[in-house]
Every structure is written in structure tokens, then in C-alpha cells.
Design a protein around this motif. Structure first.
Motif, mmCIF file in Angstrom:
data_model
loop_
_atom_site.group_PDB
_atom_site.id
_atom_site.type_symbol
_atom_site.label_atom_id
_atom_site.label_comp_id
_atom_site.label_asym_id
_atom_site.label_seq_id
_atom_site.Cartn_x
_atom_site.Cartn_y
_atom_site.Cartn_z
ATOM 1 N N THR A 1 0.869 -1.335 -0.380
ATOM 2 C CA THR A 1 -0.202 -0.253 0.343
ATOM 3 C C THR A 1 0.914 1.371 0.029
ATOM 4 N N LYS A 2 0.266 1.835 -1.266
ATOM 5 C CA LYS A 2 1.592 3.475 -0.821
ATOM 6 C C LYS A 2 0.011 4.590 -0.948
ATOM 7 N N ARG A 3 0.638 5.848 -0.530
ATOM 8 C CA ARG A 3 -0.659 6.669 -0.210
ATOM 9 C C ARG A 3 -0.864 7.170 -1.677
ATOM 10 N N ALA A 4 -0.153 7.222 -2.772
ATOM 11 C CA ALA A 4 -0.732 8.109 -4.220
ATOM 12 C C ALA A 4 -1.627 6.936 -4.795
ATOM 13 N N VAL A 5 -1.642 5.346 -4.550
ATOM 14 C CA VAL A 5 -2.445 4.565 -4.580
ATOM 15 C C VAL A 5 -3.784 4.654 -4.114
ATOM 16 N N ILE A 6 -3.695 4.846 -2.878
ATOM 17 C CA ILE A 6 -5.102 4.961 -2.135
ATOM 18 C C ILE A 6 -6.028 6.563 -2.552
ATOM 19 N N GLU A 7 -4.912 7.744 -3.117
ATOM 20 C CA GLU A 7 -5.856 8.221 -3.118
ATOM 21 C C GLU A 7 -6.315 8.381 -4.689
ATOM 22 N N ALA A 8 -5.443 7.764 -6.162
ATOM 23 C CA ALA A 8 -5.939 7.257 -6.718
ATOM 24 C C ALA A 8 -7.086 6.966 -7.431
ATOM 25 N N ILE A 9 -7.801 6.036 -6.169
ATOM 26 C CA ILE A 9 -8.610 4.962 -6.546
ATOM 27 C C ILE A 9 -9.790 6.127 -6.647
ATOM 28 N N THR A 10 -10.660 6.133 -7.189
ATOM 29 C CA THR A 10 -11.442 6.260 -7.746
ATOM 30 C C THR A 10 -13.583 5.458 -7.572
ATOM 31 N N ARG A 11 -14.603 5.672 -7.547
ATOM 32 C CA ARG A 11 -15.809 5.029 -7.437
ATOM 33 C C ARG A 11 -16.197 4.412 -8.577
ATOM 34 N N GLU A 12 -15.549 4.621 -9.294
ATOM 35 C CA GLU A 12 -15.594 4.384 -10.881
ATOM 36 C C GLU A 12 -14.965 3.039 -10.744
ATOM 37 N N ASP A 13 -14.046 2.946 -10.131
ATOM 38 C CA ASP A 13 -12.638 2.018 -10.593
ATOM 39 C C ASP A 13 -13.123 0.834 -9.862
ATOM 40 N N MET A 14 -13.709 1.377 -8.657
ATOM 41 C CA MET A 14 -14.589 0.477 -7.391
ATOM 42 C C MET A 14 -15.569 -0.348 -8.308
ATOM 43 N N GLN A 15 -17.145 0.244 -9.080
ATOM 44 C CA GLN A 15 -18.102 0.039 -9.906
ATOM 45 C C GLN A 15 -17.356 -0.942 -10.960
ATOM 46 N N ALA A 16 -16.672 -0.790 -11.151
ATOM 47 C CA ALA A 16 -16.252 -1.284 -12.883
ATOM 48 C C ALA A 16 -15.618 -2.752 -11.952
ATOM 49 N N PHE A 17 -14.431 -2.795 -11.348
ATOM 50 C CA PHE A 17 -14.561 -4.115 -10.422
ATOM 51 C C PHE A 17 -15.023 -4.705 -9.373
ATOM 52 N N PHE A 18 -16.174 -4.538 -8.856
ATOM 53 C CA PHE A 18 -17.736 -5.464 -8.082
ATOM 54 C C PHE A 18 -17.896 -5.680 -9.601
ATOM 55 N N LYS A 19 -18.084 -4.880 -10.427
ATOM 56 C CA LYS A 19 -19.578 -5.181 -11.853
ATOM 57 C C LYS A 19 -18.603 -6.708 -12.120
ATOM 58 N N LYS A 20 -17.218 -6.614 -12.415
ATOM 59 C CA LYS A 20 -16.165 -7.801 -12.926
ATOM 60 C C LYS A 20 -16.468 -8.614 -12.117
ATOM 61 N N SER A 21 -14.981 -8.354 -11.128
ATOM 62 C CA SER A 21 -14.863 -9.866 -10.431
ATOM 63 C C SER A 21 -15.946 -10.064 -8.916
ATOM 64 N N TYR A 22 -17.341 -9.030 -8.678
ATOM 65 C CA TYR A 22 -18.211 -9.908 -7.801
ATOM 66 C C TYR A 22 -19.302 -10.982 -8.670
ATOM 67 N N ASP A 23 -19.210 -10.657 -9.590
ATOM 68 C CA ASP A 23 -20.521 -10.941 -10.669
ATOM 69 C C ASP A 23 -20.817 -12.582 -10.074
ATOM 70 N N LEU A 24 -21.994 -12.768 -9.577
ATOM 71 C CA LEU A 24 -22.613 -14.336 -9.529
ATOM 72 C C LEU A 24 -21.583 -15.397 -10.289
ATOM 73 N N SER A 25 -21.707 -15.206 -10.853
ATOM 74 C CA SER A 25 -21.456 -16.569 -11.701
ATOM 75 C C SER A 25 -20.200 -16.843 -11.557
ATOM 76 N N GLY A 26 -19.457 -16.206 -10.911
ATOM 77 C CA GLY A 26 -17.665 -16.648 -11.053
ATOM 78 C C GLY A 26 -18.239 -17.283 -9.542
ATOM 79 N N VAL A 27 -18.819 -17.213 -8.343
ATOM 80 C CA VAL A 27 -18.953 -17.206 -6.570
ATOM 81 C C VAL A 27 -19.179 -18.829 -6.545
ATOM 82 N N LYS A 28 -18.448 -18.703 -5.735
ATOM 83 C CA LYS A 28 -18.632 -20.136 -4.747
ATOM 84 C C LYS A 28 -19.070 -20.373 -3.038
#
Length: 427
Positions: free
Chosen positions: A177-204
Motif C-alpha cells: 500500500t502506498k498513499r498515492a495508490v489510495i488517493e488515486a482510487i475512484t468510485r468508477e474504479d470500484m464499480q468496474a471491479f465490483f461488476k467484473k469480479s463480484y459477478d455471481l457467475s464466479g462465486v462458490k
């Protein structure tokens, strides 16, 4: 038959017992999603885990996997974070979201009778989290503050450094973890990752406790009716870029009185044939309180309160790391003794009593892991996520029981060559 209390019962070594992993039920929801469940225990409690391919390995922008996991309860289109927490607390439930290097696990703990009421809440979080900007701002502010405090601690910095040296800072297993990495996170980044990686098609889904057909039907009613597309999740491709320079001594605090030592090398994942026998070898070396490292550096020299060597397997690799914190004035001496113990385990075979003690310790710990539904489902979860079955468990038990001193020494010579290790000291 009268019990003769003048005679003590016979003491058995752990290697004399048979070890049987209780079977897990493997079911499919109506939409094909896998559900692994275990009915065990006497208390009316249940643990349900939803495991997603949403670890660091799958993020295309650094810091997003951690942020999404931390903010999964921050709000949906229907409920605020406060309302979500109130809904959980009303039923006395606990919800944990734990991101890892490879997967992210959402774990619900509650009374069995509350499962039907709580499942819709979890479904809402997993399909409709919106990551409100105000909650993200608070998360970033708090995370940066914690980071600034942690960076003053020598053990925190040493943990970051050793992983980066072994895998490379661009590798998911080597990122820190770096400060610059945390500061650079956007809501759009999180929504895109959530849509892709938390898609129920990949859940166990994993469930254990005092449960049965009623609870499996409840899960199917909520999670088995949504349309999913069965796909295989593939992360980006990464190759470790190990640092060429092996010794790194860092002054993090000019006035520091303690030094953190990390001495590590790359290692294999659970599929490698040397992994299970190395559990025995590493335990003897530094994997438990009675280990050689502990006997020498804590008990004999008095340099530390604790020192351990651990193998950390991931899906796409692993590491073998010795770690301890000692007084600043004995850092060099402690490092010297660690390498000395590497030489000893390579050049001198363990005697029968020492090896038996290690076997009994590991197999005794295994007995504890087979006690209770939550421990059992965790072991099954680890095996299933690694593409293994009960035969691997049985094979490991046999290895623990039968490994010889010659085999231990051969493994030590292969993996405890001190010239192959990276060394980090942070004061």
C-alpha cells in the motif's frame, strides 16, 4: 467392568490415530452455482461463505480490490451503510469481507433460524453495492491515516519490503500500500471491479453448521434464481521479478530500539509434491514454539519473544519466510544464528525423538481442525479453491506420518540453502 483408577490410561502418539475428513455435500443451485455444505455441530449456528475471484491477482488498478472489500457494506441503492448494519445487528449476525491475494471471501455468521431473513440482505450487497462517494472519501482518509502510523513500525515496513523483493512491486503478491495508490482510487474504479469480479457467475458458496435441506433451499431461492453465465475467471498474467540484491538494511527510525528481520525465498503452491513434506521440515526448523529457531534464538540467546518460519502458498506461487523482531543491538547476532540453523538442518539429520515430536504436533493440530463444522468447512474450502479433493488430505496425512529424517534433510538441503534467501532488516 470396573474401572481401575490406580492405573493411568495408555498414552498414544498422534501418529497412531486415523484421520478422516468428514465428507462435504456438493450441490448445484438451479442456475448451476456450486454450493458446498456440511451439517455438523450441536449449536444452532451457521457460517456461510461466498468466495469470489476478487483478490489482488484480478485487479487492473492497484488498491481497488482492498477498497471494494472494505466498502461492500457502505451502501446499496436501497439502504445506507447504517441501515445495512442495523439489518445485520437486528438478527445478531456478523458479516466479514476478507480480500486476499487470489480471492475475496464474504462470510456470514448467524443463528440458523435467521438464514432466510438475512440472505436477501447479502444478495443485495453482492449485486447492488453502489460505493457512495462520501463513504469512499472517509475510507481513503482513514486508510491513509492508518498507513502513516503503520509506516513508523519496523515490522510493517519489513513485511512490505520482503514481499516486494521476492515477487517484484508490480506483481500482485509483491505489491504494498502506498498513499498515492489510495488517493488515486475512484468510485468508477470500484464499480468496474465490483461488476467484473463480484459477478455471481464466479462465486462458490460454502455453508456449515447445524443446517440441512431447509437452509440449502433458502440459498437456492435467493441465489439460485438469478440468471448467471458460467464462465472461468482469469486474472492478468504475472511473473515474479525477484531482486538481484539479496541484503537490504533500512533505517526507518534513527532512534528505533527494535529491528525487524525478514529472511525469505520464493516457494511453491500446494500442488507441488514438495509442499506437504516441507510442512514437516519447516515446522521442525521454525514452524512452532518448540522449533529449532525458537529454542536457539528465544530460549538460549534471549534475543526475541518469538521467531517463526512459515510457508505461504497462493494459487500462483508462494514464499518461505523467517520473521522476528529483536533488540537493535542484537540484530546482526540474530541474523547470524538464523543462518547457522539453516546450516545445521542441512548438514545434520534430525533424531527420531525430535521428528516424532514434530509429527505429533502437526497431526495433533490436524485433530483440532477436524473439530467443529467451521474448521472442517474451512479445510474443505481451501482444498476446493485449490482444485483438490479428499485424496489430497489423505495423502498429506500419510506424508506427515511416514516422512523420514533422511527425507527431511534432503528437503532442507534443497530449500534452506542460505545463498538463495533475501534478507531484510528494518530498524
Amino acid at each position: 467392568m470396573t474401572l481401575d483408577r490406580t492405573k493411568s490410561p495408555k498414552i498414544h502418539d498422534a501418529i497412531e490415530f486415523d484421520y478422516v475428513l468428514p465428507p462435504v455435500n456438493n450441490a448445484k443451485l438451479d442456475n448451476g452455482l456450486p454450493l458446498y455444505w456440511l451439517n455438523a455441530g450441536v449449536q444452532d449456528v451457521v457460517e456461510i461463505d461466498w468466495v469470489f475471484p476478487a483478490g489482488l491477482w484480478y485487479e487492473s488498478k492497484e488498491g481497488v480490490a482492498q477498497a471494494v472489500a472494505a466498502q461492500l457494506k457502505a451502501g446499496t441503492s436501497k439502504r445506507t451503510s447504517k441501515e445495512i448494519n442495523e439489518a445485520l445487528e437486528f438478527y445478531g449476525a456478523s458479516l466479514r469481507v476478507k480480500p486476499g491475494n487470489d480471492n475475496a471471501t464474504v462470510s456470514l455468521f448467524c443463528l440458523t433460524k435467521h438464514v432466510p431473513a438475512l440472505l436477501p440482505v447479502i444478495f443485495e450487497l453482492l449485486t447492488d453495492s453502489i460505493f457512495p462517494q462520501e463513504e469512499l472519501d472517509i475510507y481513503k482518509q482513514n486508510t491513509i491515516q492508518r498507513l502513516l502510523v503503520s509506516l513508523r513500525e519496523c515490522d510493517f515496513v519489513a513485511n512490505q519490503k520482503i514481499d516486494a523483493l521476492l515477487f517484484g512491486e508490480a506483481h500482485p503478491y509483491g505489491r504494498f500500500t502506498k498513499r498515492a495508490v489510495i488517493e488515486a482510487i475512484t468510485r468508477e474504479d470500484m464499480q468496474a471491479f465490483f461488476k467484473k469480479s463480484y459477478d455471481l457467475s464466479g462465486v462458490k458458496i460454502f455453508m456449515a453448521g447445524k443446517v440441512g435441506e431447509q437452509e440449502t433451499k433458502a440459498i437456492n431461492e435467493v441465489f439460485g434464481k438469478v440468471a448467471v453465465q458460467q464462465t472461468s475467471s482469469e486474472g492478468l498474467s504475472f511473473t515474479p521479478v525477484t531482486a538481484t540484491e539479496r541484503k537490504h538494511h533500512i533505517i526507518n527510525d534513527e532512534n528505533g530500539v527494535q529491528g525487524a528481520i525478514r529472511i525469505g525465498s520464493l516457494f511453491h503452491n500446494r500442488h507441488h509434491p514438495d509442499f506437504a513434506p516441507m510442512v514437516i521440515t519447516n515446522t521442525l526448523f521454525g514452524g512452532y514454539f518448540g522449533s529449532r529457531l525458537m529454542s536457539n534464538i528465544r530460549e538460549d540467546k534471549g534475543y526475541t519473544y518469538g521467531i517463526y518460519s512459515s510457508t505461504t502458498p497462493m494459487l500462483n506461487g508462494g514464499s518461505l519466510i523467517v520473521q522476528t523482531e529483536v533488540g537493535r543491538d542484537v540484530v546482526e547476532a540474530a541474523v547470524k544464528e538464523i543462518y547457522h540453523e539453516m546450516d545445521v538442518i542441512c548438514n545434520e539429520k534430525a533424531d527420531d525423538d525430535e521428528l516424532l515430536l514434530v509429527k505429533n504436533y502437526l497431526l495433533g493440530s490436524l485433530l483440532g481442525d477436524l473439530d467443529g463444522p467451521f474448521h472442517i468447512i474451512q479445510r474443505w474450502r481451501t482444498m476446493i479453491l485449490n482444485g483438490m479433493d479428499a485424496s489430497q488430505f489423505n495423502q498429506n496425512v500419510e506424508i506427515y506420518k511416514s516422512i523420514t529424517a533422511d527425507e527431511v534433510q534432503a528437503l532442507a538441503q534443497k530449500y534452506f540453502n542460505k545463498d538463495n534467501f533475501h534478507e531484510v532488516v528494518v530498524i
